[in-house]
Design a protein around this motif. Structure first.
Motif, PDB file in Angstrom:
ATOM      1  N   THR A  36       0.741  -1.255   0.069  1.00 14.09           N
ATOM      2  CA  THR A  36       0.036  -0.046  -0.014  1.00 14.09           C
ATOM      3  C   THR A  36       0.830   1.312   0.075  1.00 14.09           C
ATOM      4  N   ASP A  37       2.152   1.089  -0.131  1.00 16.39           N
ATOM      5  CA  ASP A  37       2.991   2.530   0.151  1.00 16.39           C
ATOM      6  C   ASP A  37       2.852   3.052  -1.306  1.00 16.39           C
ATOM      7  N   ASN A  38       2.730   4.336  -1.038  1.00 19.85           N
ATOM      8  CA  ASN A  38       2.493   5.283  -2.214  1.00 19.85           C
ATOM      9  C   ASN A  38       1.441   4.985  -3.358  1.00 19.85           C
ATOM     10  N   GLN A  39       0.438   4.240  -2.670  1.00 23.58           N
ATOM     11  CA  GLN A  39      -0.572   3.761  -3.558  1.00 23.58           C
ATOM     12  C   GLN A  39      -2.046   4.596  -3.288  1.00 23.58           C
ATOM     13  N   ASN A  40      -2.923   4.598  -4.180  1.00 23.54           N
ATOM     14  CA  ASN A  40      -4.204   5.296  -3.999  1.00 23.54           C
ATOM     15  C   ASN A  40      -5.089   4.569  -2.995  1.00 23.54           C
ATOM     16  N   TYR A  41      -4.761   4.036  -1.958  1.00 22.62           N
ATOM     17  CA  TYR A  41      -5.915   3.405  -1.013  1.00 22.62           C
ATOM     18  C   TYR A  41      -6.313   4.370   0.257  1.00 22.62           C
ATOM     19  N   ASN A  42      -7.460   4.400   0.769  1.00 21.45           N
ATOM     20  CA  ASN A  42      -7.738   5.164   1.735  1.00 21.45           C
ATOM     21  C   ASN A  42      -6.785   4.769   2.857  1.00 21.45           C
ATOM     22  N   MET A  43      -5.757   5.632   3.552  1.00 20.55           N
ATOM     23  CA  MET A  43      -4.701   5.075   4.340  1.00 20.55           C
ATOM     24  C   MET A  43      -5.411   4.725   5.658  1.00 20.55           C
TER      25      MET A  43
END
Length: 325
Positions: free
Chosen positions: A241-248
């Motif tokens: 998930t690093d540097n991806q467009n997920y709801n953190m």
């Protein structure tokens, strides 16, 4: 030909049948003589038998008996401290191809491909992209399951406790996802995407914590000993998930579920469950482990009887009701 199972062998009898040897441990008696403990599978359960006055090397050199081979064995069944005890009278490597390792490998009662496909369908059905703003964590979960499919569907979920069989990790996760889906129908506070994805991924670190053999036996890896599956699973989510467009915020909640699903620090949890999803996942995980223990013990228990000992994780012996009394 139907062979008598370990659980069916009567005390005082002699059991003759093919078995799979999964472990050979050499030990020394008080008189200084060597003996071996052989762990054997009969296709339903596992049993340890003692062979006196021999060594692991002698078994291999003189009998050809080594770990993970099929043998024909003669066992004397006796009683020791209130339980069945097995002693090897004779043993030899089974000749011919009529019986193989696969005849003794215990697998889940549900088809592997069916479980995997249905689990992925459940995950996909939960996808929430926040009106196109984020990539759903359901997509993240599917990507992980697809990338790691070969290991995910064959890995054991334990060495000696619950779901310790080839495909046990998938079976455990699949049943937990089904339970999570049902629980979401009762408690509206629960986020269904987090619950189903958390069930699918909560033990994903076991792929690296254990090495699972063809026989279904598993052993700890060095990474498993050094880090444990909670850390390994949480690290995997962070990597994906690093540097991806997920709801953190959702990603953090998923990681928290993995780190806290053991519930208590003394049970190996990194943190206590602090969200409804984490708490629900913990109880579902424990429920599935306990139900598996009942199922395993019910295979050999007669109606109206108790287990000889308290199963691991239980505060009492297990009773199998006899409704025909």
């Amino acid at each position: 030909m139907k062979y008598t199972l370990f659980s069916e062998a009567a005390i005082g009898s002699t059991l003759r049948r093919p078995v799979l040897v999964t472990a050979i441990n050499e030990m020394t008696a008080r008189n200084g003589n060597s003996f071996v403990k052989l762990t054997m599978k009969d296709g339903q359960s596992e049993q340890t038998a003692t062979m006196f006055d021999t060594t692991e090397k002698a078994l291999a050199d003189n009998k050809g008996v080594v770990k993970n081979c099929v043998v024909d064995v003669e066992l004397k069944v006796t009683e020791y401290q209130g339980a069945k005890s097995f002693t090897v009278n004779n043993i030899s490597v089974h000749l011919g191809n009529d019986i193989t390792i696969n005849d003794f490998v215990k697998v889940p009662p549900v088809d592997i491909n069916k479980m995997y496909n249905e689990l992925c369908e459940m995950v996909r059905s939960t996808a929430n992209d926040f009106d196109g703003k984020y990539t759903p964590i359901a997509d993240l979960t599917i990507k992980i399951l697809e990338d790691l499919k070969d290991r995910y569907i064959t890995s054991s979920a334990a060495i000696s406790m619950h779901h310790n069989l080839r495909g046990g990790l998938l079976y455990h996760s699949y049943r937990m996802a089904q339970a999570a889906d049902a629980v979401c129908g009762v408690y509206s506070i629960l986020d269904r995407e987090l619950m189903i994805c958390g069930a699918a991924l909560h033990d994903i670190g076991k792929i690296w914590e254990y090495k699972t053999y063809e026989t279904g036996e598993a052993e700890f890896t060095s990474g498993g000993v050094l880090f444990g599956h909670l850390y390994l699973g949480a690290s995997l989510i962070k990597k994906y998930t690093d540097n991806q467009n997920y709801n953190m915020e959702k990603v953090q909640m998923l990681i928290h579920m993995i780190l806290s699903h053991h519930g208590q620090l003394e049970w190996g949890a990194v943190a206590f469950p602090a969200t409804p999803e984490a708490m629900a996942l913990h109880f579902i995980d424990n429920l599935d482990a306990k139900m598996y223990a009942f199922e395993e013990n019910y295979e050999s228990l007669k109606p109206g009887s108790l287990t000889e000992k308290r199963p691991f994780g239980f505060d009492t012996r297990i009773y199998k009701p006899d409704f025909l009394k």
